[in-house]
Design a protein around this motif. Structure first.
Motif, PDB file in Angstrom:
ATOM      1  N   ILE A 169      18.698  12.707 -56.259  1.00  0.00           N
ATOM      2  CA  ILE A 169      19.943  12.468 -55.525  1.00  0.00           C
ATOM      3  C   ILE A 169      20.998  11.999 -56.519  1.00  0.00           C
ATOM      4  CG2 ILE A 169      21.105  11.009 -53.814  1.00  0.00           C
ATOM      5  CD1 ILE A 169      18.497  10.956 -52.234  1.00  0.00           C
ATOM      6  N   GLU A 170      22.089  12.754 -56.627  1.00  0.00           N
ATOM      7  CA  GLU A 170      23.154  12.423 -57.564  1.00  0.00           C
ATOM      8  C   GLU A 170      24.110  11.393 -56.942  1.00  0.00           C
ATOM      9  OE1 GLU A 170      23.773  13.068 -60.762  1.00  0.00           O
ATOM     10  OE2 GLU A 170      21.735  13.889 -60.743  1.00  0.00           O
ATOM     11  N   MET A 171      23.829  10.147 -57.203  1.00  0.00           N
ATOM     12  CA  MET A 171      24.650   9.063 -56.665  1.00  0.00           C
ATOM     13  C   MET A 171      25.187   8.225 -57.814  1.00  0.00           C
ATOM     14  SD  MET A 171      21.465   6.886 -55.115  1.00  0.00           S
ATOM     15  CE  MET A 171      20.059   6.448 -56.150  1.00  0.00           C
ATOM     16  N   LYS A 172      26.222   7.417 -57.514  1.00  0.00           N
ATOM     17  CA  LYS A 172      26.823   6.554 -58.521  1.00  0.00           C
ATOM     18  C   LYS A 172      26.773   5.110 -58.046  1.00  0.00           C
ATOM     19  CE  LYS A 172      30.098   9.977 -60.347  1.00  0.00           C
ATOM     20  NZ  LYS A 172      31.526  10.302 -60.557  1.00  0.00           N
ATOM     21  N   LEU A 173      26.425   4.220 -58.953  1.00  0.00           N
ATOM     22  CA  LEU A 173      26.384   2.796 -58.632  1.00  0.00           C
ATOM     23  C   LEU A 173      27.807   2.247 -58.666  1.00  0.00           C
ATOM     24  CD1 LEU A 173      24.570   0.346 -58.051  1.00  0.00           C
ATOM     25  CD2 LEU A 173      24.422  -0.033 -60.511  1.00  0.00           C
ATOM     26  N   LYS A 174      28.310   1.831 -57.504  1.00  0.00           N
ATOM     27  CA  LYS A 174      29.697   1.353 -57.417  1.00  0.00           C
ATOM     28  C   LYS A 174      29.787  -0.152 -57.667  1.00  0.00           C
ATOM     29  CE  LYS A 174      33.656   1.022 -54.288  1.00  0.00           C
ATOM     30  NZ  LYS A 174      34.137   1.230 -52.910  1.00  0.00           N
ATOM     31  N   LYS A 175      28.897  -0.908 -57.023  1.00  0.00           N
ATOM     32  CA  LYS A 175      28.995  -2.366 -57.125  1.00  0.00           C
ATOM     33  C   LYS A 175      27.623  -2.984 -56.905  1.00  0.00           C
ATOM     34  CE  LYS A 175      31.617  -6.257 -55.164  1.00  0.00           C
ATOM     35  NZ  LYS A 175      32.602  -6.651 -54.129  1.00  0.00           N
ATOM     36  N   ILE A 176      27.320  -4.007 -57.680  1.00  0.00           N
ATOM     37  CA  ILE A 176      26.078  -4.743 -57.477  1.00  0.00           C
ATOM     38  C   ILE A 176      26.347  -6.229 -57.631  1.00  0.00           C
ATOM     39  CG2 ILE A 176      25.408  -4.345 -59.894  1.00  0.00           C
ATOM     40  CD1 ILE A 176      22.488  -4.526 -58.911  1.00  0.00           C
ATOM     41  N   ILE A 177      25.851  -7.015 -56.692  1.00  0.00           N
ATOM     42  CA  ILE A 177      25.979  -8.472 -56.743  1.00  0.00           C
ATOM     43  C   ILE A 177      24.574  -9.058 -56.756  1.00  0.00           C
ATOM     44  CG2 ILE A 177      26.808 -10.539 -55.557  1.00  0.00           C
ATOM     45  CD1 ILE A 177      28.965  -8.800 -54.259  1.00  0.00           C
ATOM     46  N   VAL A 217      19.048   2.549 -49.697  1.00  0.00           N
ATOM     47  CA  VAL A 217      20.148   3.497 -49.863  1.00  0.00           C
ATOM     48  C   VAL A 217      19.631   4.930 -49.887  1.00  0.00           C
ATOM     49  CG1 VAL A 217      21.843   4.338 -51.529  1.00  0.00           C
ATOM     50  CG2 VAL A 217      21.797   1.926 -50.949  1.00  0.00           C
ATOM     51  N   LEU A 218      18.540   5.168 -50.616  1.00  0.00           N
ATOM     52  CA  LEU A 218      17.965   6.518 -50.678  1.00  0.00           C
ATOM     53  C   LEU A 218      17.630   7.046 -49.284  1.00  0.00           C
ATOM     54  CD1 LEU A 218      15.453   6.438 -53.692  1.00  0.00           C
ATOM     55  CD2 LEU A 218      17.719   7.467 -53.624  1.00  0.00           C
ATOM     56  N   ASN A 219      17.016   6.209 -48.469  1.00  0.00           N
ATOM     57  CA  ASN A 219      16.664   6.633 -47.111  1.00  0.00           C
ATOM     58  C   ASN A 219      17.902   6.877 -46.251  1.00  0.00           C
ATOM     59  OD1 ASN A 219      13.731   6.732 -47.064  1.00  0.00           O
ATOM     60  ND2 ASN A 219      13.769   4.513 -47.349  1.00  0.00           N
ATOM     61  N   SER A 220      18.940   6.073 -46.468  1.00  0.00           N
ATOM     62  CA  SER A 220      20.192   6.272 -45.730  1.00  0.00           C
ATOM     63  C   SER A 220      20.853   7.582 -46.132  1.00  0.00           C
ATOM     64  CB  SER A 220      21.151   5.110 -45.981  1.00  0.00           C
ATOM     65  OG  SER A 220      20.649   3.902 -45.455  1.00  0.00           O
ATOM     66  N   ILE A 221      20.848   7.873 -47.432  1.00  0.00           N
ATOM     67  CA  ILE A 221      21.446   9.124 -47.921  1.00  0.00           C
ATOM     68  C   ILE A 221      20.664  10.319 -47.393  1.00  0.00           C
ATOM     69  CG2 ILE A 221      21.875  10.527 -49.980  1.00  0.00           C
ATOM     70  CD1 ILE A 221      22.524   7.922 -51.469  1.00  0.00           C
ATOM     71  N   ARG A 222      19.332  10.210 -47.379  1.00  0.00           N
ATOM     72  CA  ARG A 222      18.513  11.318 -46.874  1.00  0.00           C
ATOM     73  C   ARG A 222      18.843  11.606 -45.406  1.00  0.00           C
ATOM     74  NH1 ARG A 222      13.679  12.469 -44.372  1.00  0.00           N
ATOM     75  NH2 ARG A 222      12.738  14.415 -45.113  1.00  0.00           N
ATOM     76  N   LYS A 223      18.945  10.560 -44.605  1.00  0.00           N
ATOM     77  CA  LYS A 223      19.297  10.753 -43.187  1.00  0.00           C
ATOM     78  C   LYS A 223      20.687  11.360 -43.054  1.00  0.00           C
ATOM     79  CE  LYS A 223      18.278   6.463 -42.088  1.00  0.00           C
ATOM     80  NZ  LYS A 223      18.161   5.231 -41.289  1.00  0.00           N
ATOM     81  N   TYR A 224      21.603  10.908 -43.900  1.00  0.00           N
ATOM     82  CA  TYR A 224      22.968  11.433 -43.916  1.00  0.00           C
ATOM     83  C   TYR A 224      22.951  12.937 -44.194  1.00  0.00           C
ATOM     84  CZ  TYR A 224      27.653  12.212 -45.948  1.00  0.00           C
ATOM     85  OH  TYR A 224      28.898  12.699 -46.261  1.00  0.00           O
ATOM     86  N   LYS A 225      22.146  13.366 -45.172  1.00  0.00           N
ATOM     87  CA  LYS A 225      22.053  14.777 -45.528  1.00  0.00           C
ATOM     88  C   LYS A 225      21.451  15.597 -44.383  1.00  0.00           C
ATOM     89  CE  LYS A 225      20.515  15.715 -49.706  1.00  0.00           C
ATOM     90  NZ  LYS A 225      19.620  15.640 -50.889  1.00  0.00           N
ATOM     91  N   ASN A 243      28.506  11.753 -52.291  1.00  0.00           N
ATOM     92  CA  ASN A 243      29.345  12.690 -51.542  1.00  0.00           C
ATOM     93  C   ASN A 243      30.602  12.002 -50.990  1.00  0.00           C
ATOM     94  OD1 ASN A 243      29.937  15.266 -50.529  1.00  0.00           O
ATOM     95  ND2 ASN A 243      29.017  14.808 -48.544  1.00  0.00           N
ATOM     96  N   ASN A 244      31.236  11.164 -51.843  1.00  0.00           N
ATOM     97  CA  ASN A 244      32.464  10.428 -51.480  1.00  0.00           C
ATOM     98  C   ASN A 244      32.279   9.456 -50.328  1.00  0.00           C
ATOM     99  OD1 ASN A 244      34.059  11.737 -53.465  1.00  0.00           O
ATOM    100  ND2 ASN A 244      34.280  13.519 -52.130  1.00  0.00           N
ATOM    101  N   THR A 245      31.031   9.082 -50.064  1.00  0.00           N
ATOM    102  CA  THR A 245      30.724   8.116 -49.008  1.00  0.00           C
ATOM    103  C   THR A 245      30.043   6.903 -49.622  1.00  0.00           C
ATOM    104  OG1 THR A 245      30.451   9.878 -47.373  1.00  0.00           O
ATOM    105  CG2 THR A 245      29.475   7.749 -46.843  1.00  0.00           C
ATOM    106  N   ASN A 246      30.467   5.712 -49.196  1.00  0.00           N
ATOM    107  CA  ASN A 246      29.855   4.478 -49.686  1.00  0.00           C
ATOM    108  C   ASN A 246      28.621   4.139 -48.857  1.00  0.00           C
ATOM    109  OD1 ASN A 246      31.704   3.891 -51.744  1.00  0.00           O
ATOM    110  ND2 ASN A 246      33.117   2.929 -50.321  1.00  0.00           N
ATOM    111  N   PHE A 247      27.520   3.892 -49.530  1.00  0.00           N
ATOM    112  CA  PHE A 247      26.288   3.463 -48.877  1.00  0.00           C
ATOM    113  C   PHE A 247      25.963   2.044 -49.347  1.00  0.00           C
ATOM    114  CE2 PHE A 247      26.222   8.001 -48.620  1.00  0.00           C
ATOM    115  CZ  PHE A 247      25.586   8.289 -47.421  1.00  0.00           C
TER     116      PHE A 247
END
Length: 515
Positions: free
Chosen positions: A445-453, A498-506, A474-478
């Motif tokens: 899954i080609e995703m980008k890390l935007k923010k981590i706390i 996040v991976l499971n959320s993206i999979r459901k999104y797809k 895909n221009n969506t924040n998870f």
């Protein structure tokens, strides 16, 4: 006719005093440019006598800033005044400001300065005369004015104006006064100082008792025409007057405050965020005007009210300060109205889903996760086994070895449906990004890390680690968060959520596209 309130920003001087690390010259210049673009009238660039670095910062800012007046702080000592003037010698403005200060309360005079009132009066007059050699724009601050005897305060103010001070600043240095008390001080100065009309009255309030903004607003109602403060209210101890609060109060309550400022309102949010990043200070989520929750609504009653008319629960729009339109926080307190709004906002009519069924699923997930996002709603509405899909990706094995002088060795095994996949790497020093890349390799899954706390705290003998992260696909924040005793485990488990959320999104995207 509306009267102008002068905005005096001391983020670079008083604000910097609260930071764990000093700002560099370049960082200070970046902040000064941001303040100039926002429309700040006067920028207090620093305290040149305090250090060579501060001197250079004031000098650099003076040579760069064109539209805001530059000001430097100086004690009532000749060497301070001379150095302040030297730092601003090549100022691009027609003139610069020297800001003189001295303690005027009996407490400061006796215990800090070890002098008497006559000494302080003499130093004040001589310092103003000295500063007049360099500029006609002189501000004089009576430090600890909130605890200074009013008669002494008036005597000093009258004499420094007589000798050339053009702005008189009344600081509530330790945030001691309350609005009714502070208003009385301002009124008495205006009534008792015979030449007060020859100067602009300013206030500089601190927030030790949470009164800074209240005192500042009260002061301008009584006759003050300059407000001193910082972006976000940063500063000594509990901080200063937050300028964005004063500015937006003037704008919002124009029904009772017949004033205006030169501030570009739509730059407020951007400027605040950039300055907080430069200063490495996190803006509290519930901070008025600029906090992440300032325009958010979680209560179902509030959400329903806002949908019917924003003014029910919003006195300021996020767009007015240059922030993006805020939607609702979907939590277990949200009602059906918010869910309908979100589904409609995503393009779904009520005919495409059953609101009652969706609401029941939503409440179950909200109780479990705390907050629900738009992509969660889609999955709940259009996937029969949405909860089971959360288990498609699962952590099977994790090993992280720290090798002396050789970085780290990482081994990860993930269950992906019915298969277990493994990835490993050696000689790596950046755990966060390396693990992220390994997870991407496994999931494809080609995703980008935007923010981590990352937050850790001890609970008796136990260490608790919270990871809160945001990923773009895909221009969506998870979003996801996880708490365990091991922060790397928390991090990986957050990524798996996040991976499971993206999979459901797809799956939802594919299903709706086929329909």
């Amino acid at each position: 006719m509306k009267e102008k309130i002068i905005i005096f920003d001391t983020t670079l001087r008083d604000g910097e005093q609260s930071l764990s690390n000093s700002l560099t010259c370049k960082e200070k210049l970046k902040i000064a440019i941001l303040l100039e673009n926002m429309g700040v009238d006067i920028i207090e660039a620093g305290f040149p006598i305090s250090s060579p670095e501060d001197f250079q910062s004031v000098k650099l800012i003076s040579q760069t800033i064109k539209n805001s007046k530059i000001c430097s702080l100086a004690r009532c000592l000749y060497k301070d005044i001379d150095i302040a003037a030297k730092a601003m010698k090549y100022c691009l403005q027609d003139s610069f400001r020297i800001h003189l200060f001295i303690g005027t309360s009996n407490l400061h005079i006796k215990h800090k300065l070890k002098k008497n009132f006559d000494d302080i009066l003499d130093m004040s007059i001589k310092s103003v005369i000295r500063a007049r050699k360099y500029t006609n724009d002189i501000e004089f601050s009576c430090e600890d004015a909130g605890r200074t005897e009013i008669e002494n305060l008036c005597i000093i103010i009258e004499n420094v104006i007589k000798n050339g001070a053009t702005t008189i600043n009344i600081p509530d240095t330790v945030g001691y006064t309350v609005p009714l008390e502070f208003s009385k001080i301002v009124k008495e100065i205006l009534n008792k100082v015979p030449n007060i009309d020859k100067a602009i009255l300013s206030v500089h309030c601190h927030n030790d008792l949470g009164m800074a903004t209240g005192n500042a607003i009260t002061a301008i109602q009584c006759g003050a025409r300059q407000i001193e403060g910082t972006i976000g209210g940063i500063g000594e101890r509990a901080g200063n007057t937050a300028l964005e609060e004063v500015i937006m109060t003037i704008k919002t309550r124009k029904d009772i405050l017949n004033f205006y400022t030169n501030i570009n309102f739509k730059d407020i949010y951007k400027t605040s965020k950039k300055i907080s990043n430069i200063c490495n200070l996190e803006i509290s989520s519930n901070k008025p005007i600029i906090g992440s929750n300032a325009f958010s609504h979680s209560s179902g009653i509030h959400q329903d009210g806002v949908l019917k008319n924003k003014k029910n629960y919003e006195i300021i729009s996020p767009e007015s300060i240059g922030s993006k339109k805020k939607n609702f926080n979907l939590t277990s307190r949200s009602g059906r109205a918010a869910i309908k709004f979100y589904m409609k906002d995503m393009g779904y009519s009520e005919k495409t889903y059953d609101l009652n069924i969706l609401y029941k699923k939503f409440i179950k997930l909200a109780d479990q996760n705390g907050r629900v996002f738009k992509y969660d709603l889609e999955a709940l509405a259009f996937l029969k086994n949405s909860y089971e899909e959360n288990k498609y990706y699962e952590l099977v094995y994790l090993k992280i070895c720290t090798l002396y002088n050789s970085g780290n060795k990482i081994i990860i095994k993930l269950k992906c449906g019915n298969k277990v996949k493994k990835e490993s790497v050696s000689n790596t020093s950046n755990l966060i990004f390396t693990i992220f890349d390994l997870i991407k390799r496994i999931s494809k899954i080609e995703m980008k890390l935007k923010k981590i706390i990352l937050k850790s705290k001890t609970n008796r003998s136990r260490i608790v680690n919270l990871v809160n992260l945001s990923v773009i696909y895909n221009n969506t924040n998870f979003h996801s968060k996880k708490i365990t005793s091991d922060y790397m485990k928390s991090y990986i488990l957050s990524l798996i959520i996040v991976l499971n959320s993206i999979r459901k999104y797809k799956i939802v995207r594919k299903k709706l596209h086929n329909v």
